[in-house]
Design a protein around this motif. Structure first.
Motif, PDB file in Angstrom:
ATOM      1  N   UNK A 233       0.832  -1.208   0.000  1.00  0.00           N
ATOM      2  CA  UNK A 233       0.000   0.000   0.000  1.00  0.00           C
ATOM      3  C   UNK A 233       0.866   1.258   0.000  1.00  0.00           C
ATOM      4  N   UNK A 234       0.399   2.280  -0.703  1.00  0.00           N
ATOM      5  CA  UNK A 234       1.055   3.585  -0.633  1.00  0.00           C
ATOM      6  C   UNK A 234       0.167   4.617   0.067  1.00  0.00           C
ATOM      7  N   UNK A 235      -0.996   4.188   0.503  1.00  0.00           N
ATOM      8  CA  UNK A 235      -1.929   5.130   1.117  1.00  0.00           C
ATOM      9  C   UNK A 235      -2.030   4.968   2.628  1.00  0.00           C
ATOM     10  N   UNK A 236      -1.116   4.209   3.219  1.00  0.00           N
ATOM     11  CA  UNK A 236      -1.102   4.053   4.674  1.00  0.00           C
ATOM     12  C   UNK A 236       0.204   4.591   5.260  1.00  0.00           C
ATOM     13  N   UNK A 237       0.838   5.478   4.515  1.00  0.00           N
ATOM     14  CA  UNK A 237       2.151   5.983   4.904  1.00  0.00           C
ATOM     15  C   UNK A 237       2.113   6.855   6.153  1.00  0.00           C
ATOM     16  N   UNK A 238       3.148   6.716   6.956  1.00  0.00           N
ATOM     17  CA  UNK A 238       3.394   7.706   7.998  1.00  0.00           C
ATOM     18  C   UNK A 238       3.764   9.040   7.350  1.00  0.00           C
ATOM     19  N   UNK A 239       4.289   8.967   6.124  1.00  0.00           N
ATOM     20  CA  UNK A 239       4.669  10.158   5.359  1.00  0.00           C
ATOM     21  C   UNK A 239       3.894  10.106   4.039  1.00  0.00           C
ATOM     22  N   UNK A 478      15.152   6.789  11.753  1.00  0.00           N
ATOM     23  CA  UNK A 478      15.319   6.875  10.300  1.00  0.00           C
ATOM     24  C   UNK A 478      14.285   6.024   9.560  1.00  0.00           C
ATOM     25  N   UNK A 479      13.167   5.689  10.231  1.00  0.00           N
ATOM     26  CA  UNK A 479      12.115   4.944   9.572  1.00  0.00           C
ATOM     27  C   UNK A 479      11.510   5.765   8.440  1.00  0.00           C
ATOM     28  N   UNK A 480      11.564   5.255   7.224  1.00  0.00           N
ATOM     29  CA  UNK A 480      11.121   6.046   6.073  1.00  0.00           C
ATOM     30  C   UNK A 480       9.934   5.378   5.380  1.00  0.00           C
ATOM     31  N   UNK A 481      10.211   4.361   4.572  1.00  0.00           N
ATOM     32  CA  UNK A 481       9.164   3.690   3.802  1.00  0.00           C
ATOM     33  C   UNK A 481       8.203   2.964   4.744  1.00  0.00           C
ATOM     34  N   UNK A 482       6.917   3.210   4.579  1.00  0.00           N
ATOM     35  CA  UNK A 482       5.913   2.473   5.339  1.00  0.00           C
ATOM     36  C   UNK A 482       5.526   1.222   4.560  1.00  0.00           C
ATOM     37  N   UNK A 483       5.688   0.066   5.196  1.00  0.00           N
ATOM     38  CA  UNK A 483       5.381  -1.212   4.555  1.00  0.00           C
ATOM     39  C   UNK A 483       4.156  -1.831   5.197  1.00  0.00           C
ATOM     40  N   UNK A 484       3.363  -2.537   4.373  1.00  0.00           N
ATOM     41  CA  UNK A 484       2.089  -3.071   4.840  1.00  0.00           C
ATOM     42  C   UNK A 484       1.855  -4.522   4.477  1.00  0.00           C
ATOM     43  N   UNK A 485       2.678  -5.082   3.578  1.00  0.00           N
ATOM     44  CA  UNK A 485       2.443  -6.439   3.109  1.00  0.00           C
ATOM     45  C   UNK A 485       2.705  -7.444   4.226  1.00  0.00           C
ATOM     46  N   UNK A 486       2.007  -8.550   4.188  1.00  0.00           N
ATOM     47  CA  UNK A 486       2.190  -9.609   5.174  1.00  0.00           C
ATOM     48  C   UNK A 486       3.599 -10.197   5.095  1.00  0.00           C
ATOM     49  N   UNK A 487       3.992 -10.946   6.111  1.00  0.00           N
ATOM     50  CA  UNK A 487       5.180 -11.788   6.001  1.00  0.00           C
ATOM     51  C   UNK A 487       4.754 -12.989   5.152  1.00  0.00           C
ATOM     52  N   UNK A 488       5.228 -13.005   3.939  1.00  0.00           N
ATOM     53  CA  UNK A 488       4.703 -13.888   2.894  1.00  0.00           C
ATOM     54  C   UNK A 488       5.852 -14.758   2.376  1.00  0.00           C
ATOM     55  N   UNK A 489       6.091 -15.867   3.070  1.00  0.00           N
ATOM     56  CA  UNK A 489       7.196 -16.763   2.738  1.00  0.00           C
ATOM     57  C   UNK A 489       6.650 -18.022   2.066  1.00  0.00           C
ATOM     58  N   UNK A 490       7.085 -18.258   0.849  1.00  0.00           N
ATOM     59  CA  UNK A 490       6.557 -19.377   0.070  1.00  0.00           C
ATOM     60  C   UNK A 490       7.295 -20.677   0.373  1.00  0.00           C
ATOM     61  N   UNK A 513      -0.097 -11.478   9.074  1.00  0.00           N
ATOM     62  CA  UNK A 513      -0.409 -10.056   9.009  1.00  0.00           C
ATOM     63  C   UNK A 513       0.531  -9.225   9.870  1.00  0.00           C
ATOM     64  N   UNK A 514       0.772  -8.009   9.412  1.00  0.00           N
ATOM     65  CA  UNK A 514       1.595  -7.071  10.167  1.00  0.00           C
ATOM     66  C   UNK A 514       0.881  -5.730  10.184  1.00  0.00           C
ATOM     67  N   UNK A 515       1.151  -4.944  11.211  1.00  0.00           N
ATOM     68  CA  UNK A 515       0.665  -3.568  11.223  1.00  0.00           C
ATOM     69  C   UNK A 515       1.592  -2.746  10.338  1.00  0.00           C
ATOM     70  N   UNK A 516       1.131  -1.652   9.773  1.00  0.00           N
ATOM     71  CA  UNK A 516       2.059  -0.816   9.010  1.00  0.00           C
ATOM     72  C   UNK A 516       3.292  -0.471   9.846  1.00  0.00           C
ATOM     73  N   UNK A 550       9.417  -7.250   0.120  1.00  0.00           N
ATOM     74  CA  UNK A 550       9.790  -7.530  -1.262  1.00  0.00           C
ATOM     75  C   UNK A 550       8.783  -7.089  -2.319  1.00  0.00           C
ATOM     76  N   UNK A 551       7.573  -6.669  -1.938  1.00  0.00           N
ATOM     77  CA  UNK A 551       6.556  -6.363  -2.945  1.00  0.00           C
ATOM     78  C   UNK A 551       6.824  -4.991  -3.578  1.00  0.00           C
ATOM     79  N   UNK A 552       6.335  -4.802  -4.819  1.00  0.00           N
ATOM     80  CA  UNK A 552       6.884  -3.745  -5.673  1.00  0.00           C
ATOM     81  C   UNK A 552       6.485  -2.320  -5.309  1.00  0.00           C
ATOM     82  N   UNK A 553       5.290  -2.083  -4.802  1.00  0.00           N
ATOM     83  CA  UNK A 553       4.983  -0.701  -4.408  1.00  0.00           C
ATOM     84  C   UNK A 553       5.895  -0.283  -3.248  1.00  0.00           C
ATOM     85  N   UNK A 554       6.125  -1.197  -2.321  1.00  0.00           N
ATOM     86  CA  UNK A 554       7.039  -0.921  -1.216  1.00  0.00           C
ATOM     87  C   UNK A 554       8.444  -0.672  -1.741  1.00  0.00           C
ATOM     88  N   UNK A 555       8.884  -1.505  -2.692  1.00  0.00           N
ATOM     89  CA  UNK A 555      10.220  -1.344  -3.270  1.00  0.00           C
ATOM     90  C   UNK A 555      10.346  -0.011  -4.004  1.00  0.00           C
TER      91      UNK A 555
END
Length: 605
Positions: A233-239, A478-490, A513-516, A550-555
């Motif tokens: 997600x890009x709409x749950x950012x702290x920034x 120095x927390x910058x990018x807000x990440x929202x994707x689950x811990x998704x290990x295949x 699931x993780x919190x932002x 690892x997901x692309x919007x976060x990257x």
């Protein structure tokens, strides 16, 4: 002194004589590639790209070129190829055609999956030019690296990698000085979502930026060559202003493996990049050389995957957005590959023992409905499917995945892709022959030949993000990018493992699931290469934390931060680490408030 000059003269004479006796042609340099495609995914192993007949079971149009003949006379013909599916003999059959006459030898069915030179017989060249063609016989991924015509009796071209690389360089005149692209403030290697966003971000901050991509299009896994949709997600950012460039890259959500290439917005991505005044784009360029002074990278050199022309890029700062951590590895940066143990990281989701297990690579595919019944060949060389086990799907999703520690995702990239193809073609052949009521009027319309990788090297930074950082939502300064994707290990799907133990190609997962949470800036630069940033799936995390980052919007948001940080580093003549140690408030101010007033609108055009 005279003896030295005599030796040099004889050496030059010998090299000239060799050039007169060998006609060496890299197939990727053919002027008309017909229906054949360039595959550079194994460049790090082979030192070259090659052509492949990716027709999904339908023979492709000939690849053709015309080359000058050193001298008229008799030549022995050698063809460098392999049998990619020798079970016992694969389907990748093709012929080499000289001036309209095919050689007697059929290539690609040797029963050996080793790349090597095969003798194609002898011919007499009576003209100053010869027309070469690759004629595909099956449409099932026959491949050819190079063709050699030699007038030297009993000459055998080298197969050993070191000797072959030297021979290739000599034949291509790659010992000459590469073309100079100039000096850049920021050189970004890798044109996926992370690298593209990093390059745009840096350019809009007023930096002179080079973006180097080893394919003809941008987007990486989100391009029409791979077709993975964007996640995170890009709409749950702290920034909230972070993610603006990601939104520009976003072409909506066509899902995974959509049969319509336009759904992935290739042309729009390139148009956005080319619209940036400070940004120079270099497509089809694989970087395979790094120059260093002390702990700094000073330049990288890349080779065009089609023409083999080499270009050198010097820079003040570099960003490894290759996914594989290619530049970092070449530069001697610390990296990790595989899983850490619980004892090492303290993570409850870590492996009991450290190992080489990585998430795999996907080759997605899709079929389309047609008005009439269509046929598909039997595939005795593919993976075997049956009434007991087959996959009843008309279009793939992310689960079609090979790797899982059975293959190295970097050095075995070709084997992984080929294993995926054997699974896709084998399953489709079963459906077409045994479920005709449902699949008779469906046609295999698209199969990715470029692998969509998930995991390989993770470059070590000043902070290694872990499971506890994510699940506890730790807020670092120095927390910058807000990440929202689950811990998704295949991991291998249980039923698939039952039928294809050790050769799994279908995955399962458990979404935790993780919190932002925010990713520290210290995860975005190298610990020991002082001017190297990174963004994308190769940032500094544990294997467990990587499952979320690892997901692309976060990257892509990571790339935006790298562009900001490179601007500050140049402004203050400091390192990526220096930005954290001395200028962190300034970086966080830009992350929070977007572009400072000192960056004029003209600088961003």
């Amino acid at each position: 002194m005279k003896s030295v000059l005599k030796t040099i003269f004889l050496l030059l004479l010998t090299l000239h004589a060799v050039a007169q006796e060998h006609l060496f042609v890299e197939t990727e340099s053919f002027t008309d590639k017909g229906g054949w495609v360039i595959d550079q995914q194994s460049f790090v192993v082979m030192g070259s790209s090659y052509l492949m007949a990716h027709g999904m079971g339908r023979p492709v149009k000939d690849a053709v070129t015309t080359v000058s003949v050193p001298k008229r006379g008799k030549y022995q013909i050698w063809v460098r190829t392999k049998d990619w599916a020798p079970f016992p003999k694969g389907p990748g059959k093709f012929q080499v055609v000289l001036d309209g006459k095919p050689l007697n030898t059929v290539f690609g069915e040797s029963g050996s999956d080793e790349w090597k030179w095969y003798y194609g017989g002898e011919t007499t060249l009576q003209n100053d030019q010869v027309r070469l063609a690759l004629h595909d016989l099956t449409g099932f991924n026959g491949r050819c690296d190079a063709i050699l015509l030699t007038s030297v009796p009993k000459f055998t071209p080298p197969n050993a990698l070191e000797a072959l690389s030297a021979f290739r360089k000599k034949m291509l005149n790659l010992t000459d000085k590469p073309a100079d692209a100039g000096h850049f403030d920021l050189v970004v290697v890798g044109g996926g979502i992370a690298g593209t966003c990093a390059a745009i971000s840096g350019a809009r901050m007023g930096l002179k930026v080079a973006l180097i991509q080893d394919r003809p299009m941008l987007g990486g896994n989100n391009s029409s060559e791979v077709r993975v949709h964007l996640r995170g997600d890009v709409d749950k950012n702290h920034y909230p202003k972070l993610g603006r460039i990601v939104r520009e890259m976003d072409n909506g959500d066509p899902g995974n493996g959509h049969p319509d290439a336009q759904e992935y917005g290739d042309a729009r991505k390139i148009a956005i990049v080319k619209g940036e005044r400070n940004l120079s784009l270099f497509l089809n360029t694989h970087v395979d050389q790094v120059e260093k002074q002390g702990d700094k990278i000073i330049a990288v050199t890349g080779r065009d995957i089609a023409t083999n022309k080499e270009t050198r890029f010097s820079g003040t700062y570099f960003s490894d957005c290759t996914g594989d951590g290619t530049i970092a590895a070449l530069a001697g940066a610390e990296f990790r590959m595989g899983r850490e143990s619980k004892a090492e990281t303290g993570e409850s989701l870590a492996a009991d023992k450290s190992d080489d297990f990585t998430l795999g690579t996907s080759n997605l595919w899709a079929s389309l409905d047609r008005d009439t019944v269509s046929a598909f060949p039997e595939t005795p060389w593919a993976l075997p499917f049956s009434d007991e086990y087959h996959i009843d799907e008309a279009r793939s999703d992310w689960q079609w995945e090979t790797g899982f520690g059975n293959f190295n995702t970097i050095t075995d990239a070709e084997k992984i892709r080929d294993h995926n193809l054997r699974a896709i073609y084998g399953n489709w052949s079963y459906l077409k022959h045994h479920k005709q009521a449902k699949y008779g009027k469906k046609e295999l319309a698209w199969v990715a030949y470029i692998g969509g990788k998930r995991e390989s090297r993770r470059i070590i930074g000043d902070h290694v993000l872990n499971q506890m950082d994510i699940q506890e939502g730790k807020q670092y300064p120095d927390g910058t990018v807000t990440a929202t994707w689950t811990i998704d290990l295949h991991f291998p799907d249980e039923k698939n493992k039952q039928y294809f133990d050790g050769q799994e190609f279908f995955a399962g997962t458990k979404h935790i699931k993780v919190a932002p949470y925010t990713i520290p800036y210290r995860c975005l630069y190298s610990k020991n290469v002082s001017n190297l940033f990174m963004a994308g799936r190769n940032i500094s995390t544990t294997h467990v934390a990587f499952g979320s980052t690892r997901v692309m919007r976060t990257c892509g948001m990571m790339g935006e931060v790298v562009g900001f940080a490179a601007y500050i580093a140049k402004k203050h003549n400091t390192s990526p680490r220096g930005v954290y140690q001395t200028y962190l408030p300034e970086l966080m101010g830009i992350v929070r408030d977007d572009v400072p007033a000192s960056i004029t609108p003209e600088a961003r055009k």
